[in-house]
Scaffold this active site. Structure first.
Site, PDB file in Angstrom:
ATOM      1  CD  GLN A  88      -2.765   1.264   2.433  1.00 47.94           C
ATOM      2  OE1 GLN A  88      -2.267   1.335   3.552  1.00 47.94           O
ATOM      3  NE2 GLN A  88      -4.068   1.228   2.233  1.00 47.94           N
ATOM      4  CE1 TYR A 142      -2.627   8.194   8.217  1.00 46.35           C
ATOM      5  CE2 TYR A 142      -4.074   6.421   7.507  1.00 46.35           C
ATOM      6  CZ  TYR A 142      -3.277   6.996   8.474  1.00 46.35           C
ATOM      7  OH  TYR A 142      -3.127   6.398   9.698  1.00 46.35           O
ATOM      8  N   GLY A 148      -8.592  -8.297   7.939  1.00 49.20           N
ATOM      9  CA  GLY A 148      -7.535  -7.585   8.654  1.00 49.20           C
ATOM     10  C   GLY A 148      -7.281  -8.218  10.004  1.00 49.20           C
ATOM     11  CB  CYS A 180      -3.130 -10.296  18.496  1.00 45.33           C
ATOM     12  SG  CYS A 180      -4.747 -11.081  18.466  1.00 45.33           S
TER      13      CYS A 180
HETATM   14  C1  LIG Z   1      -3.283  -2.560  13.509  1.00 46.56           C
HETATM   15  C2  LIG Z   1      -3.993  -2.025  12.313  1.00 46.56           C
HETATM   16  C3  LIG Z   1      -3.310  -1.223  11.410  1.00 46.56           C
HETATM   17  C4  LIG Z   1      -3.960  -0.730  10.274  1.00 46.56           C
HETATM   18  N1  LIG Z   1      -3.245  -0.010   9.360  1.00 46.56           N
HETATM   19  C5  LIG Z   1      -3.834   0.329   8.179  1.00 46.56           C
HETATM   20  C6  LIG Z   1      -3.079   0.933   7.140  1.00 46.56           C
HETATM   21  O1  LIG Z   1      -1.875   1.179   7.261  1.00 46.56           O
HETATM   22  N2  LIG Z   1      -3.722   1.226   5.977  1.00 46.56           N
HETATM   23  C7  LIG Z   1      -5.057   0.969   5.796  1.00 46.56           C
HETATM   24  O2  LIG Z   1      -5.596   1.253   4.713  1.00 46.56           O
HETATM   25  N3  LIG Z   1      -5.789   0.399   6.770  1.00 46.56           N
HETATM   26  C8  LIG Z   1      -5.210   0.059   7.938  1.00 46.56           C
HETATM   27  N4  LIG Z   1      -5.940  -0.597   8.888  1.00 46.56           N
HETATM   28  C9  LIG Z   1      -7.354  -0.924   8.609  1.00 46.56           C
HETATM   29  C10 LIG Z   1      -7.493  -2.325   8.020  1.00 46.56           C
HETATM   30  O3  LIG Z   1      -6.878  -2.416   6.753  1.00 46.56           O
HETATM   31  C11 LIG Z   1      -8.977  -2.716   7.896  1.00 46.56           C
HETATM   32  O4  LIG Z   1      -9.599  -1.850   6.994  1.00 46.56           O
HETATM   33  C12 LIG Z   1      -9.697  -2.656   9.227  1.00 46.56           C
HETATM   34  O5  LIG Z   1      -8.937  -3.302  10.219  1.00 46.56           O
HETATM   35  C13 LIG Z   1     -11.093  -3.282   9.178  1.00 46.56           C
HETATM   36  O6  LIG Z   1     -11.023  -4.603   8.723  1.00 46.56           O
HETATM   37  P1  LIG Z   1     -11.090  -5.900   9.701  1.00 46.56           P
HETATM   38  O7  LIG Z   1     -12.403  -5.852  10.410  1.00 46.56           O
HETATM   39  O8  LIG Z   1     -10.975  -7.049   8.763  1.00 46.56           O
HETATM   40  O9  LIG Z   1      -9.957  -5.765  10.647  1.00 46.56           O
HETATM   41  C14 LIG Z   1      -5.321  -1.046  10.050  1.00 46.56           C
HETATM   42  C15 LIG Z   1      -5.994  -1.852  10.964  1.00 46.56           C
HETATM   43  C16 LIG Z   1      -5.347  -2.352  12.083  1.00 46.56           C
HETATM   44  C17 LIG Z   1      -6.097  -3.238  13.025  1.00 46.56           C
HETATM   45  S1  SF4 Z   2      -6.047  -7.482  19.354  1.00 44.15           S
HETATM   46 FE1  SF4 Z   2      -8.246  -7.784  19.479  1.00 44.15          FE
HETATM   47  S2  SF4 Z   2      -9.030  -6.729  17.666  1.00 44.15           S
HETATM   48 FE2  SF4 Z   2      -6.884  -6.956  17.341  1.00 44.15          FE
HETATM   49  S3  SF4 Z   2      -6.736  -8.854  16.172  1.00 44.15           S
HETATM   50 FE3  SF4 Z   2      -6.451  -9.408  18.296  1.00 44.15          FE
HETATM   51  S4  SF4 Z   2      -8.467  -9.957  19.033  1.00 44.15           S
HETATM   52 FE4  SF4 Z   2      -8.732  -8.861  17.105  1.00 44.15          FE
END
Ligand SMILES: Cc1cc2nc3c(=O)[nH]c(=O)nc-3n(C[C@H](O)[C@H](O)[C@H](O)COP(=O)(O)O)c2cc1C
Ligand code: SF4
Length: 578
Positions: free
Chosen positions: A103, A178, A325, A365
């Site tokens: 990215q 961003y 994610g 985590c």
């Molecule tokens: C620790 C962490 C770091 C993230 N860093 C970015 C990032 O650098 N760029 C981005 O577009 N999204 C970032 N996200 C968002 C994730 O790409 C994703 O959109 C978000 O976690 C929701 O998806 P999920 O429910 O599958 O986790 C980050 C999320 C987490 C948890």
């Molecule tokens: S720290 Fe919590 S939100 Fe993040 S990946 Fe682990 S269980 Fe999921």
């Protein structure tokens, strides 16, 4: 498994074939070194996800120029000096059978000068609250047309560098507040030239980058990540965001990745990374709307960690590729397990990972202590051919049992009538970590962990304490009985939670304080395992382990870490990466 099948069908993005329809979205790990070079920890983290079966690994946000670097230990791509490490990273992902993307994201006004060493730049000089280790209000420099051209050039150069490193594609970060997203949001873009005002003008910056990459870096597919809705007055609206996604297809995007939320979102920035109280599949209808309007693959994200839900989103035609994610932070093997119909270690959506990372720590985590420490557990394995009795079916006991299940005879005994221990009660508390607690997330985690144990051959006995007969012949007894309240609070706190009284009135106000929560959850509790272990009627030679009884008794993360450490005997020195 038939009903999940579509999720595991191959798909092409820009002519590049993914082995299935899952991807790891960009997530900052802080596993790079201080200068931004790939480290052994970076390689091990991404290798684990690629080995876990995901179709496409998106490497975390890397800024095309140093002025956009927004985190300490952010991965670098703004100079050729990063190429050797990036090449190793791509090779590592490819060796494990996944495709690799990276990215390209510029922090804009959210790049603190303490991090980048230079004044932040943005469409307009709008003061911006930033939290990166410390909070500050950053006042960026408004970009002149020449400065915009310089940044667009840097994006093109970074994309070409990514191609030279071997990446199969790149992603443009057009979300979350961003730089590209700052141009899109009227509140942060007050320009009066051709980059401000109408939606067409606000979208110009991101789309110009896209068109330039497509024409000047031939053969490199580009995913456009769009945050379709900002959720604050003066932010991008859903209709506008969808329109920008459509324009990205017109201008050459090979896939559109649909997310939502912004640092200024109301009620809180957490909307970007929806925590447990938000509905599952939080943003799926945005993806479905985009999918009706574009022909390129649409990627959806946001609480899609239930394999059936993820598969249904694909089967129902709401999206083409599922981004996982936090589910892949919690269980890097989500894909292979889901494909085999096996239970996955479910993410709690507790947001410890993001909150802790933004505070300066490397990615970690609550439910998966191996995250970010893959090398610490590399090559280690559980003991074999032992008769093991685990006392306590809370998160630590179940984690331990699941890790030692293979090759051992394991029985879990809990005096309660079902698994989960006090962890289930946590779902009834007003908050867990810094997010509103929600019962289903804890139920799903415990339920799937217990199912994993049973599939691994673990036996369970509920409803009575362990007796001498239960322990006879055991080689090892793991005591994971959790924590007791002090000062007689053991009778009060569970009742407050079970009757939901803690969620209203004065009690709710009390729980809103992190200090009070810390006291109620941890400081006023004391581990009970060590005392119990001394009283157990054990035969001579039986080994005893006490899990989760550390100073912070009752803290799930520490308890689960102690279970991993006890089961897998981590290395004191991380394994070098070959
Ligand atoms: C620790 C962490 C770091 C993230 N860093 C970015 C990032 O650098 N760029 C981005 O577009 N999204 C970032 N996200 C968002 C994730 O790409 C994703 O959109 C978000 O976690 C929701 O998806 P999920 O429910 O599958 O986790 C980050 C999320 C987490 C948890
Ligand atoms: S720290 Fe919590 S939100 Fe993040 S990946 Fe682990 S269980 Fe999921």
């Amino acid at each position: 498994m038939g009903e999940r099948a579509g999720l595991f069908d191959p798909i092409e993005i820009g002519g590049v074939r993914l082995r299935n329809r899952t991807l790891l979205p960009s997530m900052t790990t802080r596993l790079a070194d201080d200068a931004g070079y790939v480290t052994d920890a970076t390689l091990a983290y991404y290798r684990a996800r690629a080995e876990g079966g995901v179709g496409l690994v998106t490497v975390e946000m890397a800024s095309p120029e140093i002025a956009g670097k927004h985190r300490f230990r952010e991965l670098g791509i703004y100079d050729d000096m990063f190429l050797p490490g990036l090449r190793r990273l791509v090779e590592t992902v490819h060796e494990a059978g996944a495709r690799a993307s990276i990215q390209l994201g510029h922090g804009g006004s959210r790049a603190r000068s303490a991090v980048s060493g230079t004044t932040p730049v943005a469409p307009s000089a709008v003061p911006t609250p930033v939290f990166e280790v410390e909070s500050e209000i950053a006042v960026p420099e408004a970009m002149s047309p020449a400065r915009i051209r310089e940044t667009v050039d840097a994006y093109v150069a970074a994309a070409a560098r990514a191609q030279r490193a071997g990446f199969d594609m790149v992603e443009l970060h057009g979300a979350h507040g961003y730089l590209i997203s700052q141009f899109l949001s009227p509140l942060e873009n007050t320009r009066t030239d051709c980059y401000g005002g109408s939606l067409e003008n606000r979208a110009r910056f991101g789309l110009e980058i896209l068109r330039r990459i497509k024409s000047e870096v031939p053969g490199l597919p580009v995913i456009f990540r769009i945050g379709v809705e900002d959720f604050f007055p003066g932010g991008l609206t859903a209709d506008e965001g969808i329109q920008v996604g459509r324009w990205s297809e017109r201008d050459g995007a090979d896939a559109v990745s649909v997310t939502a939320g912004h640092y200024r979102s109301l009620p809180a920035a957490e909307r970007m990374i929806p925590p447990m109280a938000y509905p599952a599949a939080t943003f799926v209808e945005y993806a479905a709307r985009m999918k009706r309007l574009v022909d390129v693959p649409v990627i959806g994200v946001g609480r899609l960690g239930d394999p059936d839900l993820a598969a249904r989103a694909v089967a129902d035609g709401k999206l083409d590729v599922v981004a996982l994610g936090r589910p892949l932070i919690a269980d890097p093997h989500w894909v292979v397990k889901a494909q085999a119909g096996a239970p996955v270690r479910r993410c709690l959506a507790c947001n410890h990972c993001i909150t802790n990372m933004r505070s300066g720590a490397q990615l970690s985590c609550v439910v998966n202590p191996a995250t970010g420490r893959e090398n610490v557990y590399a090559g280690t394995s559980a003991p074999q051919s032992r008769r093991i009795v685990v006392l306590g079916a809370g998160p630590a006991g179940l984690s331990y049992a699941s890790l030692v299940a293979a090759g051992n005879d394991v029985t879990v005994i809990d005096k309660a009538d079902r698994a989960g221990g006090a962890f289930r009660l946590t779902g009834l508390a007003p908050r867990f970590n810094d997010v509103a607690a929600a019962e289903p997330t804890f139920e799903a985690y415990i339920g799937e962990l217990e199912r994993a144990c049973r599939l691994g051959g673990v036996r369970f006995r509920y409803g009575s304490e362990a007796t001498g007969d239960d322990l006879r012949g055991a080689d090892l007894v793991a005591v994971a009985t959790g924590a007791d309240y002090r000062f007689g609070l053991g009778a009060v706190v569970p009742r407050l939670l079970r009757t939901r009284a803690a969620r209203s009135g004065a009690a709710a106000r009390l729980f809103a304080s992190a200090r009070v929560r810390d006291s109620l959850y941890y400081r006023l509790r004391t581990g009970r395992g060590a005392a119990l272990a001394r009283r157990l009627p054990l035969e001579p030679g039986t080994e005893v382990l006490v899990l989760g009884d550390a100073a912070r008794a009752g803290k799930a993360r520490e308890a689960i870490t102690s279970a991993f450490d006890a089961a897998l005997a981590p290395r004191t020195h991380p394994a070098p990466t070959p």
